[in-house]
Design a protein around this motif. Structure first.
Motif, PDB file in Angstrom:
ATOM      1  N   VAL A  92      -9.540   1.910  -4.669  1.00 15.49           N
ATOM      2  CA  VAL A  92      -8.528   1.007  -5.247  1.00 15.49           C
ATOM      3  C   VAL A  92      -8.329   0.064  -3.955  1.00 15.49           C
ATOM      4  N   PHE A  93      -8.201   0.147  -2.798  1.00 12.81           N
ATOM      5  CA  PHE A  93      -7.887  -0.634  -1.522  1.00 12.81           C
ATOM      6  C   PHE A  93      -9.007  -1.554  -1.620  1.00 12.81           C
ATOM      7  N   ILE A 122      -6.348   2.023 -12.375  1.00 11.51           N
ATOM      8  CA  ILE A 122      -6.526   3.362 -11.366  1.00 11.51           C
ATOM      9  C   ILE A 122      -6.885   4.639 -12.103  1.00 11.51           C
ATOM     10  N   GLN A 158       0.190   8.565  -6.050  1.00 15.09           N
ATOM     11  CA  GLN A 158      -0.554   9.669  -5.206  1.00 15.09           C
ATOM     12  C   GLN A 158      -0.500  11.095  -6.147  1.00 15.09           C
ATOM     13  N   PHE A 176      -8.163   6.258  -3.954  1.00 15.12           N
ATOM     14  CA  PHE A 176      -7.150   5.236  -3.085  1.00 15.12           C
ATOM     15  C   PHE A 176      -8.068   4.247  -2.152  1.00 15.12           C
ATOM     16  N   TYR A 195       0.698  -1.133   0.157  1.00 16.21           N
ATOM     17  CA  TYR A 195      -0.010   0.036   0.101  1.00 16.21           C
ATOM     18  C   TYR A 195       0.940   1.126   0.076  1.00 16.21           C
ATOM     19  N   LEU A 197       2.110   1.624  -3.331  1.00 13.78           N
ATOM     20  CA  LEU A 197       1.098   2.194  -4.330  1.00 13.78           C
ATOM     21  C   LEU A 197       0.893   3.756  -4.089  1.00 13.78           C
ATOM     22  N   LEU A 198       0.899   4.063  -2.970  1.00 12.63           N
ATOM     23  CA  LEU A 198       0.892   5.614  -2.506  1.00 12.63           C
ATOM     24  C   LEU A 198       1.989   6.221  -3.211  1.00 12.63           C
ATOM     25  N   THR A 256     -10.230   6.804 -11.295  1.00  9.37           N
ATOM     26  CA  THR A 256      -9.910   8.349 -10.953  1.00  9.37           C
ATOM     27  C   THR A 256     -11.083   8.972 -11.953  1.00  9.37           C
ATOM     28  N   GLN A 291      -8.171  11.081  -2.640  1.00 13.24           N
ATOM     29  CA  GLN A 291      -8.443  10.059  -1.441  1.00 13.24           C
ATOM     30  C   GLN A 291      -9.449   9.187  -1.606  1.00 13.24           C
TER      31      GLN A 291
END
Length: 192
Positions: free
Chosen positions: A54-55, A71, A26, A51, A18, A21-22, A75, A48
């Protein structure tokens, strides 16, 4: 192979995955958000949400496309969702023109982030005019134009993100440019 391991680590909930990924996405996700919604606080909120999504949905990622494409698709959808929800609020009155309501452009301080690398315009007023015109485009044209011209994505990338063919992207881009010329023609005639 490395990406497969990374995706497996994400699916297994590993903190290090994670974090990576950020680190990797990000700034890119934020840049896309601010391309659609040129206000720093709102773009940060949307990023935010991206994500969180995504998580929460990484287990559903099948690997049919690259992780980055998946992703960016999330978005773009989150940005459009935000615009649709906010379009009825007074502060976003200018967005209602998308729905066919003729409400005069509300010159609030919404456009706070005009230092975005994709927006190389001389001043804030021209930026506001451009974003107003982009937001009047039909949704498919707005998405393609924003991803290509404001966010700097290639036609191939936009094709993957939107799941449309390259010829469809080219056609939407052509129509978006033509519509923007019509929408902005009066503004630039008045400038000279």
């Amino acid at each position: 192979m490395e990406q497969d391991n990374f995706i497996e680590d994400l699916k297994n909930g590993k903190q290090s995955a994670y974090g990576k990924l950020l680190d990797d996405f990000q700034q890119k996700v934020f840049a896309t958000c601010i391309s659609f919604v040129p206000n720093k606080e709102d773009a940060e909120d949307i990023a935010q949400d991206v994500f969180v999504e995504v998580f929460n949905s990484i287990s559903k990622f099948k690997g049919d496309s690259k992780l980055s494409t998946w992703i960016y698709r999330i978005t773009t959808n989150k940005c459009l969702e935000f615009i649709r929800k906010k379009s009825t609020k007074k502060r976003f009155g200018f967005l209602q023109s998308i729905m066919g309501n003729e409400i005069p452009f509300d010159k609030t301080n919404y456009f706070t982030e005009m230092n975005h690398p994709g927006v190389l315009l001389e001043n804030k007023e021209k930026s506001e005019t451009l974003f107003k015109a982009i937001n009047k485009l039909p949704e498919a044209q707005k998405v393609v134009f924003t991803l290509c011209k404001v966010d700097g994505k290639s036609y191939d990338e936009v094709s993957e993100i939107t799941e449309k063919s390259i010829s469809s992207i080219e056609s939407l881009m052509f129509r978006a440019k033509k519509n923007l010329q019509d929408l902005l023609g009066g503004f630039y005639k008045n400038e000279n």
